[in-house]
Design a protein around this motif. Structure first.
Motif, PDB file in Angstrom:
ATOM      1  N   VAL A   1       0.828  -1.208   0.000  1.00  0.00           N
ATOM      2  CA  VAL A   1       0.000   0.000   0.000  1.00  0.00           C
ATOM      3  C   VAL A   1       0.866   1.264   0.000  1.00  0.00           C
ATOM      4  CG1 VAL A   1      -1.624   1.367   1.379  1.00  0.00           C
ATOM      5  CG2 VAL A   1      -1.968  -1.096   1.107  1.00  0.00           C
ATOM      6  N   SER A   2       0.640   2.129  -0.986  1.00  0.00           N
ATOM      7  CA  SER A   2       1.244   3.462  -0.985  1.00  0.00           C
ATOM      8  C   SER A   2       0.116   4.476  -1.052  1.00  0.00           C
ATOM      9  CB  SER A   2       2.159   3.649  -2.191  1.00  0.00           C
ATOM     10  OG  SER A   2       3.268   2.792  -2.073  1.00  0.00           O
TER      11      SER A   2
ATOM     12  N   SER B   1       3.213  -3.479   3.637  1.00  0.00           N
ATOM     13  CA  SER B   1       2.560  -4.793   3.624  1.00  0.00           C
ATOM     14  C   SER B   1       2.601  -5.398   5.021  1.00  0.00           C
ATOM     15  CB  SER B   1       3.291  -5.766   2.685  1.00  0.00           C
ATOM     16  OG  SER B   1       3.271  -5.285   1.367  1.00  0.00           O
ATOM     17  N   PHE B   2       1.466  -5.935   5.462  1.00  0.00           N
ATOM     18  CA  PHE B   2       1.440  -6.708   6.717  1.00  0.00           C
ATOM     19  C   PHE B   2       0.133  -7.484   6.800  1.00  0.00           C
ATOM     20  CE2 PHE B   2       0.057  -2.337   7.947  1.00  0.00           C
ATOM     21  CZ  PHE B   2      -1.234  -2.609   8.351  1.00  0.00           C
ATOM     22  N   HIS B   3       0.153  -8.503   7.656  1.00  0.00           N
ATOM     23  CA  HIS B   3      -1.076  -9.237   7.935  1.00  0.00           C
ATOM     24  C   HIS B   3      -1.334  -9.167   9.435  1.00  0.00           C
ATOM     25  CE1 HIS B   3      -4.140 -12.352   7.975  1.00  0.00           C
ATOM     26  NE2 HIS B   3      -3.497 -12.879   8.999  1.00  0.00           N
ATOM     27  N   ILE B   4      -2.528  -8.803   9.810  1.00  0.00           N
ATOM     28  CA  ILE B   4      -2.888  -8.773  11.234  1.00  0.00           C
ATOM     29  C   ILE B   4      -3.934  -9.855  11.467  1.00  0.00           C
ATOM     30  CG2 ILE B   4      -3.966  -7.404  13.065  1.00  0.00           C
ATOM     31  CD1 ILE B   4      -2.813  -4.913  11.727  1.00  0.00           C
ATOM     32  N   ASN B   5      -3.648 -10.736  12.423  1.00  0.00           N
ATOM     33  CA  ASN B   5      -4.590 -11.828  12.701  1.00  0.00           C
ATOM     34  C   ASN B   5      -5.821 -11.296  13.427  1.00  0.00           C
ATOM     35  OD1 ASN B   5      -2.749 -13.853  11.770  1.00  0.00           O
ATOM     36  ND2 ASN B   5      -1.603 -13.489  13.668  1.00  0.00           N
ATOM     37  N   ALA B   6      -6.932 -12.031  13.267  1.00  0.00           N
ATOM     38  CA  ALA B   6      -8.166 -11.667  13.969  1.00  0.00           C
ATOM     39  C   ALA B   6      -7.887 -11.624  15.464  1.00  0.00           C
ATOM     40  CB  ALA B   6      -9.241 -12.693  13.657  1.00  0.00           C
TER      41      ALA B   6
ATOM     42  N   LEU C   1       7.241   0.841   6.596  1.00  0.00           N
ATOM     43  CA  LEU C   1       7.182  -0.046   7.759  1.00  0.00           C
ATOM     44  C   LEU C   1       8.609  -0.558   7.978  1.00  0.00           C
ATOM     45  CD1 LEU C   1       4.549  -2.847   8.337  1.00  0.00           C
ATOM     46  CD2 LEU C   1       6.944  -3.162   8.902  1.00  0.00           C
ATOM     47  N   VAL C   2       9.216  -0.172   9.079  1.00  0.00           N
ATOM     48  CA  VAL C   2      10.611  -0.575   9.275  1.00  0.00           C
ATOM     49  C   VAL C   2      10.749  -1.757  10.240  1.00  0.00           C
ATOM     50  CG1 VAL C   2      11.709   1.592   8.599  1.00  0.00           C
ATOM     51  CG2 VAL C   2      10.944   1.308  10.956  1.00  0.00           C
ATOM     52  N   GLU C   3       9.777  -1.964  11.106  1.00  0.00           N
ATOM     53  CA  GLU C   3       9.834  -3.119  12.002  1.00  0.00           C
ATOM     54  C   GLU C   3       8.433  -3.556  12.359  1.00  0.00           C
ATOM     55  OE1 GLU C   3      11.998  -2.141  15.554  1.00  0.00           O
ATOM     56  OE2 GLU C   3      13.936  -2.514  14.642  1.00  0.00           O
ATOM     57  N   MET C   4       8.260  -4.871  12.561  1.00  0.00           N
ATOM     58  CA  MET C   4       6.991  -5.386  13.086  1.00  0.00           C
ATOM     59  C   MET C   4       7.301  -6.625  13.905  1.00  0.00           C
ATOM     60  SD  MET C   4       3.449  -6.169  11.098  1.00  0.00           S
ATOM     61  CE  MET C   4       1.949  -6.553  11.974  1.00  0.00           C
ATOM     62  N   GLY C   5       6.844  -6.663  15.126  1.00  0.00           N
ATOM     63  CA  GLY C   5       7.091  -7.832  15.968  1.00  0.00           C
ATOM     64  C   GLY C   5       6.590  -7.560  17.376  1.00  0.00           C
TER      65      GLY C   5
END
Ligand SMILES: Nc1ncnc2c1ncn2[C@@H]1O[C@H](COP(=O)(O)OP(=O)(O)OP(=O)(O)O)[C@@H](O)[C@H]1O
Length: 302
Positions: A71-72, A86-91, A276-280
């Motif tokens: 997404v831009s 880009s990312f996926h978030i769980n329910a 998005l530089v980090e996800m965790g």
């Protein structure tokens, strides 16, 4: 006698004339307002694009899984506010969103709520492409707590439950949970006009949490943008606890300046200059000693 009657007729004619003039002015003003509304309706284009016609079933979003693919997005001619996200978030996941000022946190929520258009990529909730759904439908199915609380001109009941779906008992229960009922009851209760005795900015943010709590069961995604920015840290803790308890079934996206607010999120998204530089998980990111760790002051001690 004749003179008295004439004088009294002149006076009453005078007041009739004044009334007539007053009504005439009112009529002109109202007609002007109607003409302006009509003009506005004719000139203002619907924000919905021709393909945004899908009406999802009543339950959507039934789980609250969110997908962003490349997404831009940008505001007009300016530099992109979001770049290839880009990312996926769980329910049901609790997600914190952080980053420096101007990194794109609010823009991320704005594309989700379809307030700004995306330039490329795709976004979906529970597998439904948001670019195919009417925008008011999306906004009515997501529960939001904004940065700047809005208050409608009217009663406490109207403001707590603008949709008119909640019982008095549940409104009072929600306001009691957030700790506002005592004050509001002393100010006249559910019928009191909210504008007569305005709440402070912090109290308004707490009020908005109660308003959102009254909508649980009517949505599976809660979106908060700096919703606790005006409350002290003790109240922030209370609000975070209530959010965890009351929205345990929901996917929760929290934009936060105060990183303590999102330290017990399942995962954190760190944005920098629209990327998005980090996800965790917060623990993972603290161990990595990268961007999130840097935002926390580069120290493990707090
Ligand atoms: N309404 C707007 N018009 C034009 N540009 C905007 C608008 N809103 C935000 N921007 C720009 O988009 C970029 C991302 O801004 P955004 O508000 O999403 O960041 P943020 O991380 O939420 O910042 P803050 O922490 O200050 O709220 C910035 O460069 C900002 O200047």
């Amino acid at each position: 006698g004749q003179l008295g009657i004439s004088l009294s007729s002149v006076i009453s004619f005078n007041s009739t004339l004044a009334m007539l003039l007053w009504f005439w002015t009112q009529l002109e003003t109202s007609l002007g307002a109607i003409a302006r509304l009509k003009g506005f309706e004719e000139v203002t284009l619907s924000e919905n694009k021709p393909r945004e016609t899908s009406v999802p079933n009543e339950e959507w979003p039934a789980s609250g899984a969110i997908d962003f693919k490349n997404v831009s997005a940008s505001y007009g001619q300016g530099a992109p506010a979001l770049r290839d996200i880009s990312f996926h978030i769980n329910a049901g996941e609790k997600i914190g969103i952080c980053g420096r000022t101007g990194s794109g946190k609010s823009s991320l929520l704005s594309v989700l709520l379809r307030i700004i258009d995306i330039d490329s990529g795709s976004l979906a909730i529970d597998g439904l492409d948001l670019e195919l759904i009417r925008r008011e439908t999306i906004r009515s199915r997501l529960i939001t707590i904004p940065q700047d609380p809005f208050i409608l001109s009217g009663s406490l009941r109207l403001n707590a439950d603008p949709g008119g779906n909640a019982s008095d008992e549940s409104i009072i229960a929600a306001l009691t949970k957030v700790g506002l009922w005592d004050i509001l009851e002393s100010r006249g209760g559910l019928e009191a006009n909210m504008n007569t005795n305005p709440l402070s900015q912090g109290q308004l943010q707490i009020f908005c949490l109660a308003r959102a709590m009254l909508r649980t069961g009517k949505g599976k995604v809660l979106v908060l943008d700096e919703a606790t920015s005006s409350v002290d840290s003790e109240t922030d803790l209370l609000m975070q606890r209530l959010i965890r308890e009351e929205f345990s079934e929901c996917t929760v996206l929290t934009v936060a300046h105060r990183l303590d607010t999102i330290m017990d999120s399942d995962r954190v998204i760190v944005l920098d200059a629209g990327k998005l530089v980090e996800m965790g998980s917060p623990e993972e990111l603290m161990k990595r000693e990268g961007a999130f760790w840097g935002l926390r002051g580069g120290s493990h001690s707090d």
